[in-house]
Enzyme design. Structure first.
Site, PDB file in Angstrom:
ATOM      1  N   ASP A  10       0.789  -1.249   0.000  1.00 57.51           N
ATOM      2  CA  ASP A  10       0.000   0.000   0.000  1.00 57.51           C
ATOM      3  C   ASP A  10       0.820   1.298   0.000  1.00 57.51           C
ATOM      4  OD1 ASP A  10      -1.982  -1.899   0.240  1.00 57.51           O
ATOM      5  OD2 ASP A  10      -2.794  -1.179   2.136  1.00 57.51           O
ATOM      6  N   LYS A 108      -7.065  -4.986  -2.885  1.00 59.74           N
ATOM      7  CA  LYS A 108      -7.821  -5.482  -1.728  1.00 59.74           C
ATOM      8  C   LYS A 108      -8.735  -4.406  -1.184  1.00 59.74           C
ATOM      9  CE  LYS A 108      -4.007  -4.397   1.334  1.00 59.74           C
ATOM     10  NZ  LYS A 108      -4.706  -3.283   2.015  1.00 59.74           N
ATOM     11  N   CYS A 153      -1.904  -2.692   7.656  1.00 62.76           N
ATOM     12  CA  CYS A 153      -1.788  -3.634   6.541  1.00 62.76           C
ATOM     13  C   CYS A 153      -0.501  -4.443   6.573  1.00 62.76           C
ATOM     14  CB  CYS A 153      -2.004  -2.910   5.224  1.00 62.76           C
ATOM     15  SG  CYS A 153      -3.738  -2.380   5.078  1.00 62.76           S
TER      16      CYS A 153
HETATM   17  C1  VGL Z   1      -4.611   0.699   5.699  1.00 60.65           C
HETATM   18  C2  VGL Z   1      -6.201   1.558   7.086  1.00 60.65           C
HETATM   19  C3  VGL Z   1      -7.159   1.434   6.107  1.00 60.65           C
HETATM   20  C4  VGL Z   1      -3.163   0.320   5.506  1.00 60.65           C
HETATM   21  C5  VGL Z   1      -5.546   0.550   4.708  1.00 60.65           C
HETATM   22  O1  VGL Z   1      -2.706   0.236   4.346  1.00 60.65           O
HETATM   23  O2  VGL Z   1      -2.476   0.107   6.521  1.00 60.65           O
HETATM   24  N1  VGL Z   1      -4.940   1.192   6.888  1.00 60.65           N
HETATM   25  N2  VGL Z   1      -6.822   0.925   4.911  1.00 60.65           N
END
Ligand code: VGL
Ligand code: ZN
Length: 205
Positions: A10, A108, A153
């Site tokens: 991410d 995702k 994540c």
């Molecule tokens: C994430 C919160 C919501 C992350 C993704 O990538 O850690 N955290 N969506």
């Protein structure tokens, strides 16, 4: 290292300074992740990829504040600021992140009614993304984790991978944390309890 994959979790604009769910210093990891890539035979990235009406967004619940908790059918869930909406600039990877040599991008969180922190299972902890099978078919036994955020994540991806039997290391200087309500400490305990190793990039560079 022939059986070790680099996972890049991410590294998207919304998790970097200026983004909707900015992680402090988030973009500082990008040059390091770029340097690490050449050391691994297989690179996989994840991309948080939500529909605008996603149920993890505080905006989609009346009177809910971002960073509050709610009970979902699958368990407790943090309500987030709207982030990483499919096709938006915030969902794009950081402009300086090298992506040309990445073999697979796993999206995702694209199902409206369920969030997905882990690269392996959605937040019901049972719906698989398919990444386990992919990595096993590629002959990978060991995974090195980088990206955002350490305490969400990266945490759930690393712990799931360890439970699945992979040898897992988290590269601490190639990750940054949100750290809400002690979540970074929780993540560190979870890593320790599940045999996830914490390392630094100089071990690979
Ligand atoms: C994430 C919160 C919501 C992350 C993704 O990538 O850690 N955290 N969506
Ligand atoms: Zn998300």
């Amino acid at each position: 290292m022939i059986d070790t994959a680099l996972l890049i979790i991410d590294v998207q604009n919304d998790f970097c300074p200026g983004g909707a769910l900015a992680v402090e210093d988030g973009s500082a990891i990008v040059p390091l992740i770029n340097r690490l890539q050449s050391k691994f035979p297989l690179k996989v990235m994840t991309q948080d990829w939500h529909p605008a009406e996603h149920t993890s967004f505080a905006d989609n619940h009346a009177d809910a504040q971002p960073f509050s908790m709610i009970d979902m059918p699958y368990g407790p869930q943090v309500l987030w600021p709207t982030h990483c909406v499919q096709g938006s600039r915030g969902a794009d990877f950081h402009d300086e992140l090298e992506t040309d040599n990445v073999a697979l991008i796993v999206r995702k969180g694209f199902r409206k009614e369920i969030d997905s922190y882990s690269a392996f299972f959605e937040n019901d902890r049972t719906t698989p993304t398919g990444l386990t099978g992919y990595l096993r078919e590629q002959g990978m036994t060991s995974l090195v984790m980088t990206g955002l955020a350490t305490d969400f994540c990266v945490r759930f991806s690393a712990v799931d991978a360890a439970k699945l039997g992979f040898d897992v290391s988290v590269v601490s200087d190639a990750c940054r944390a949100i750290d809400m309500d002690g979540s970074l400490g929780d993540a560190m305990r979870d890593f320790e309890e599940n045999g996830v190793k914490i390392t630094t990039s100089d071990a690979f560079l």
